[in-house]
Design a protein around this motif. Structure first.
Motif, mmCIF file in Angstrom:
data_model
loop_
_atom_site.group_PDB
_atom_site.id
_atom_site.type_symbol
_atom_site.label_atom_id
_atom_site.label_comp_id
_atom_site.label_asym_id
_atom_site.label_seq_id
_atom_site.Cartn_x
_atom_site.Cartn_y
_atom_site.Cartn_z
ATOM 1 N N ALA A 40 53.942 85.026 12.419
ATOM 2 C CA ALA A 40 55.827 85.176 12.260
ATOM 3 C C ALA A 40 56.243 83.584 13.069
ATOM 4 N N ILE A 41 56.120 83.008 14.167
ATOM 5 C CA ILE A 41 56.767 82.575 13.920
ATOM 6 C C ILE A 41 55.684 81.391 13.111
ATOM 7 N N TYR A 42 54.291 80.736 13.046
ATOM 8 C CA TYR A 42 53.818 79.969 12.246
ATOM 9 C C TYR A 42 54.188 80.046 11.104
ATOM 10 N N LYS A 43 54.229 81.370 10.432
ATOM 11 C CA LYS A 43 55.091 80.870 9.178
ATOM 12 C C LYS A 43 56.492 81.030 9.050
ATOM 13 N N ASN A 44 56.881 80.784 10.164
ATOM 14 C CA ASN A 44 58.238 80.760 9.617
ATOM 15 C C ASN A 44 58.677 78.722 9.784
ATOM 16 N N GLY A 45 56.978 77.884 9.881
ATOM 17 C CA GLY A 45 57.383 76.586 9.498
ATOM 18 C C GLY A 45 56.976 75.703 11.056
ATOM 19 N N HIS A 46 56.873 77.244 12.237
ATOM 20 C CA HIS A 46 56.513 76.139 13.534
ATOM 21 C C HIS A 46 54.847 76.347 13.867
ATOM 22 N N PRO A 47 54.316 75.304 14.167
ATOM 23 C CA PRO A 47 52.961 75.907 14.145
ATOM 24 C C PRO A 47 52.455 75.210 15.842
ATOM 25 N N TYR A 48 53.641 74.217 15.998
ATOM 26 C CA TYR A 48 53.712 73.712 17.989
ATOM 27 C C TYR A 48 54.174 75.155 18.670
ATOM 28 N N GLN A 49 55.110 76.395 17.794
ATOM 29 C CA GLN A 49 56.146 76.519 18.818
ATOM 30 C C GLN A 49 55.627 77.938 18.816
ATOM 31 N N SER A 50 54.044 77.591 18.061
ATOM 32 C CA SER A 50 53.766 79.400 17.955
ATOM 33 C C SER A 50 52.687 79.571 19.165
ATOM 34 N N PHE A 51 52.438 78.267 19.847
ATOM 35 C CA PHE A 51 51.166 77.943 20.758
ATOM 36 C C PHE A 51 52.152 77.912 21.790
ATOM 37 N N PHE A 52 53.324 77.624 21.884
ATOM 38 C CA PHE A 52 54.054 77.446 23.074
ATOM 39 C C PHE A 52 55.408 78.833 24.099
ATOM 40 N N ALA A 53 55.929 79.437 22.464
ATOM 41 C CA ALA A 53 56.663 80.773 22.717
ATOM 42 C C ALA A 53 55.883 81.003 23.689
ATOM 43 N N LEU A 54 56.974 81.389 24.842
ATOM 44 C CA LEU A 54 56.881 82.910 25.822
ATOM 45 C C LEU A 54 57.390 83.890 25.654
ATOM 46 N N ILE A 55 56.449 84.634 25.497
ATOM 47 C CA ILE A 55 56.587 86.215 24.927
ATOM 48 C C ILE A 55 57.095 87.086 25.998
ATOM 49 N N PHE A 56 58.636 88.249 26.324
ATOM 50 C CA PHE A 56 58.318 89.404 27.054
ATOM 51 C C PHE A 56 57.985 90.591 26.662
ATOM 52 N N LYS A 57 57.901 91.392 27.409
ATOM 53 C CA LYS A 57 57.350 93.116 26.498
ATOM 54 C C LYS A 57 59.230 93.246 27.149
ATOM 55 N N GLY A 58 59.213 94.322 26.357
ATOM 56 C CA GLY A 58 60.566 95.125 26.641
ATOM 57 C C GLY A 58 60.511 96.726 26.373
ATOM 58 N N ASP A 59 61.394 97.184 26.015
ATOM 59 C CA ASP A 59 61.173 98.908 25.996
ATOM 60 C C ASP A 59 60.780 98.809 24.518
ATOM 61 N N VAL A 60 60.658 100.962 24.356
ATOM 62 C CA VAL A 60 59.783 101.201 23.080
ATOM 63 C C VAL A 60 60.914 101.406 22.727
ATOM 64 N N PHE A 71 61.319 83.655 23.290
ATOM 65 C CA PHE A 71 61.604 81.897 23.306
ATOM 66 C C PHE A 71 60.849 81.061 23.022
ATOM 67 N N TRP A 72 61.634 80.293 22.394
ATOM 68 C CA TRP A 72 60.876 78.639 22.335
ATOM 69 C C TRP A 72 62.088 78.599 21.127
ATOM 70 N N TYR A 73 61.753 77.152 21.004
ATOM 71 C CA TYR A 73 62.202 75.640 20.897
ATOM 72 C C TYR A 73 62.260 75.563 19.053
ATOM 73 N N ASP A 74 63.351 76.036 17.838
ATOM 74 C CA ASP A 74 63.794 76.066 17.205
ATOM 75 C C ASP A 74 64.206 74.899 16.734
ATOM 76 N N PHE A 75 63.982 73.649 15.864
ATOM 77 C CA PHE A 75 64.002 72.281 16.024
ATOM 78 C C PHE A 75 65.158 72.758 14.343
ATOM 79 N N ASP A 76 65.112 73.182 13.414
ATOM 80 C CA ASP A 76 65.749 74.167 12.720
ATOM 81 C C ASP A 76 67.574 75.039 13.062
ATOM 82 N N SER A 77 67.620 75.485 13.793
ATOM 83 C CA SER A 77 68.886 75.626 14.438
ATOM 84 C C SER A 77 69.686 74.576 15.458
ATOM 85 N N PRO A 78 71.458 74.622 15.418
ATOM 86 C CA PRO A 78 71.921 73.722 15.933
ATOM 87 C C PRO A 78 71.577 73.886 17.184
ATOM 88 N N THR A 79 71.208 74.500 17.550
ATOM 89 C CA THR A 79 71.232 74.689 18.968
ATOM 90 C C THR A 79 70.365 74.785 19.753
#
Length: 104
Positions: A40-60, A71-79
């Motif tokens: 999903a991150i890759y299809k959003n146009g962020h191929p590099y971030q798709s490899f380096f995103a931190l993913i933590f499992k939560g509740d069901v 958690f990932w760095y989005d270059f398109d986001s103002p923050t």
């Protein structure tokens, strides 16, 4: 010897720059929940971030599925830094549906 190390270093650097966009559709093939999130991150146009995103499992959640904190760095986001809450739900054997938002 130094020249050989420099050449190998340059080749590795170029491979690091070129390979993620090429390999992302092959590696992230929706075969697991985390792979579906990375796809999903890759299809959003962020191929590099798709490899380096931190993913933590939560509740069901019974309605939405398994919750993940991504958690990932989005270059398109103002923050820039983007903490996202995503849900994955298996809709077919080995295939996952992903829905993401920023949460409250």
């Amino acid at each position: 010897m130094k020249k050989r190390i420099l050449i190998i270093g340059i080749i590795l650097f170029i491979a690091f720059i070129i390979l993620p966009p090429i390999l992302a559709p092959i590696v992230h093939d929706n075969h697991s929940p985390k792979s579906a999130l990375r796809e999903a991150i890759y299809k959003n146009g962020h191929p590099y971030q798709s490899f380096f995103a931190l993913i933590f499992k939560g509740d069901v959640d019974e309605t939405y599925g398994q919750r993940y904190h991504v958690f990932w760095y989005d270059f398109d986001s103002p923050t820039g830094d983007t903490a996202t809450i995503c849900y994955t739900k298996e809709f077919e054997k080995g295939k996952y549906d992903v829905s993401c938002g920023t949460g409250p």
